[in-house]
Design an enzyme around this catalytic site. Sequence first.
Site, PDB file in Angstrom:
ATOM      1  N   ASN A  59       0.838  -1.210   0.000  1.00 27.82           N
ATOM      2  CA  ASN A  59       0.000   0.000   0.000  1.00 27.82           C
ATOM      3  C   ASN A  59       0.865   1.248   0.000  1.00 27.82           C
ATOM      4  O   ASN A  59       1.881   1.321   0.687  1.00 27.82           O
ATOM      5  CB  ASN A  59      -1.021  -0.011   1.145  1.00 27.82           C
ATOM      6  CG  ASN A  59      -0.411  -0.158   2.526  1.00 27.82           C
ATOM      7  OD1 ASN A  59       0.620  -0.789   2.681  1.00 27.82           O
ATOM      8  ND2 ASN A  59      -1.045   0.424   3.517  1.00 27.82           N
TER       9      ASN A  59
ATOM     10  N   GLU B  63       0.366   5.256   0.410  1.00 24.62           N
ATOM     11  CA  GLU B  63      -0.601   6.277   0.808  1.00 24.62           C
ATOM     12  C   GLU B  63      -0.202   7.661   0.316  1.00 24.62           C
ATOM     13  O   GLU B  63       0.912   7.871  -0.163  1.00 24.62           O
ATOM     14  CB  GLU B  63      -0.770   6.234   2.329  1.00 24.62           C
ATOM     15  CG  GLU B  63      -1.343   4.905   2.781  1.00 24.62           C
ATOM     16  CD  GLU B  63      -1.629   4.846   4.269  1.00 24.62           C
ATOM     17  OE1 GLU B  63      -1.196   5.739   5.017  1.00 24.62           O
ATOM     18  OE2 GLU B  63      -2.307   3.883   4.684  1.00 24.62           O
TER      19      GLU B  63
ATOM     20  N   CYS C 246      -4.222   0.667  -2.435  1.00 22.66           N
ATOM     21  CA  CYS C 246      -4.062  -0.564  -1.673  1.00 22.66           C
ATOM     22  C   CYS C 246      -2.972  -1.435  -2.304  1.00 22.66           C
ATOM     23  O   CYS C 246      -2.666  -1.319  -3.489  1.00 22.66           O
ATOM     24  CB  CYS C 246      -5.365  -1.360  -1.660  1.00 22.66           C
ATOM     25  SG  CYS C 246      -6.672  -0.615  -0.678  1.00 22.66           S
TER      26      CYS C 246
ATOM     27  N   GLU D 166      -3.010  -4.577  -3.073  1.00 28.43           N
ATOM     28  CA  GLU D 166      -3.484  -5.495  -4.111  1.00 28.43           C
ATOM     29  C   GLU D 166      -3.562  -4.814  -5.470  1.00 28.43           C
ATOM     30  O   GLU D 166      -3.170  -5.373  -6.501  1.00 28.43           O
ATOM     31  CB  GLU D 166      -4.864  -6.058  -3.737  1.00 28.43           C
ATOM     32  CG  GLU D 166      -4.886  -6.864  -2.446  1.00 28.43           C
ATOM     33  CD  GLU D 166      -5.065  -6.026  -1.175  1.00 28.43           C
ATOM     34  OE1 GLU D 166      -4.803  -4.794  -1.223  1.00 28.43           O
ATOM     35  OE2 GLU D 166      -5.457  -6.595  -0.145  1.00 28.43           O
TER      36      GLU D 166
ATOM     37  N   CYS E  14      -1.925  11.546 -15.324  1.00 34.45           N
ATOM     38  CA  CYS E  14      -3.193  12.210 -15.015  1.00 34.45           C
ATOM     39  C   CYS E  14      -3.072  12.945 -13.680  1.00 34.45           C
ATOM     40  O   CYS E  14      -2.049  12.836 -12.985  1.00 34.45           O
ATOM     41  CB  CYS E  14      -4.335  11.187 -14.949  1.00 34.45           C
ATOM     42  SG  CYS E  14      -4.263  10.142 -13.486  1.00 34.45           S
TER      43      CYS E  14
ATOM     44  N   CYS F  13      -2.305  10.680 -10.755  1.00 31.87           N
ATOM     45  CA  CYS F  13      -0.921  10.184 -10.790  1.00 31.87           C
ATOM     46  C   CYS F  13       0.052  11.281 -10.393  1.00 31.87           C
ATOM     47  O   CYS F  13       1.022  11.046  -9.673  1.00 31.87           O
ATOM     48  CB  CYS F  13      -0.579   9.658 -12.178  1.00 31.87           C
ATOM     49  SG  CYS F  13      -1.446   8.137 -12.573  1.00 31.87           S
TER      50      CYS F  13
HETATM   51  N1  THU Z   1      -5.233  -1.547   2.529  1.00 36.54           N
HETATM   52  C1  THU Z   1      -4.697  -2.394   1.603  1.00 36.54           C
HETATM   53  O1  THU Z   1      -3.589  -2.175   1.111  1.00 36.54           O
HETATM   54  N2  THU Z   1      -5.417  -3.473   1.215  1.00 36.54           N
HETATM   55  C2  THU Z   1      -6.642  -3.795   1.708  1.00 36.54           C
HETATM   56  O2  THU Z   1      -7.238  -4.760   1.266  1.00 36.54           O
HETATM   57  C3  THU Z   1      -7.233  -2.989   2.779  1.00 36.54           C
HETATM   58  C4  THU Z   1      -6.550  -1.726   3.124  1.00 36.54           C
HETATM   59  C5  THU Z   1      -4.479  -0.376   2.955  1.00 36.54           C
HETATM   60  C6  THU Z   1      -5.061   0.927   2.501  1.00 36.54           C
HETATM   61  C7  THU Z   1      -4.498   1.878   3.514  1.00 36.54           C
HETATM   62  O3  THU Z   1      -3.207   2.255   3.089  1.00 36.54           O
HETATM   63  C8  THU Z   1      -4.353   1.041   4.780  1.00 36.54           C
HETATM   64  O4  THU Z   1      -4.419  -0.305   4.351  1.00 36.54           O
HETATM   65  C9  THU Z   1      -5.421   1.311   5.822  1.00 36.54           C
HETATM   66  O5  THU Z   1      -6.699   1.201   5.307  1.00 36.54           O
END
Ligand code: THU
Length: 144
Positions: free
Chosen positions: A62, A64, A73, A75, A96, A99
């Site tokens: 992830n 942020e 996220c 995935e 964009c 991005c």
């Molecule tokens: N997050 C993921 O990377 N995958 C998930 O399936 C659920 C949440 C991340 C998003 C965010 O950076 C942190 O977890 C808290 O929500």
Amino acid sequence: MKDIKIESTLTVYDHIDELPTDIIELMDQAAIARKNSYSPYSKFSVGAAILLENKQIVLGSNQENASYPSGLCAERTAIFIAGSRIHQTITPIPPCGACRQAIAEYEVKQDAPIEIYFMGETGKVVKSHSLANLLPLVFDKSVL
Ligand code: THU
């Protein structure tokens, strides 16, 4: 009117060792990928790993952003990396707005400009000396 029943079935393993070896390797790789999580806002690190048909493993974590929805996220980070590897595009695509916001996070984080180049299939190449140059009045952590 009629009722529709929707069911889900999950398989629960008591221990990771019960899984096939290639899946154990995948889980281990996801744990390694988690170390590259950039999650200063949630402090919640996530790693993901995808096993491709050609046996390659693609990792994601992830990432942020000060503008929360511009983060991604683990995935989707992994699946987008995998997708862009398999289906390489030569279509000219400048970054964009979302991005640019995401790249800006890292330019601010590293406190050094990130050069951006735009290129088409043929013709001119355009260079921006920094991301900030493409995104004036950036929304970053300094305003939080
Ligand atoms: N997050 C993921 O990377 N995958 C998930 O399936 C659920 C949440 C991340 C998003 C965010 O950076 C942190 O977890 C808290 O929500």
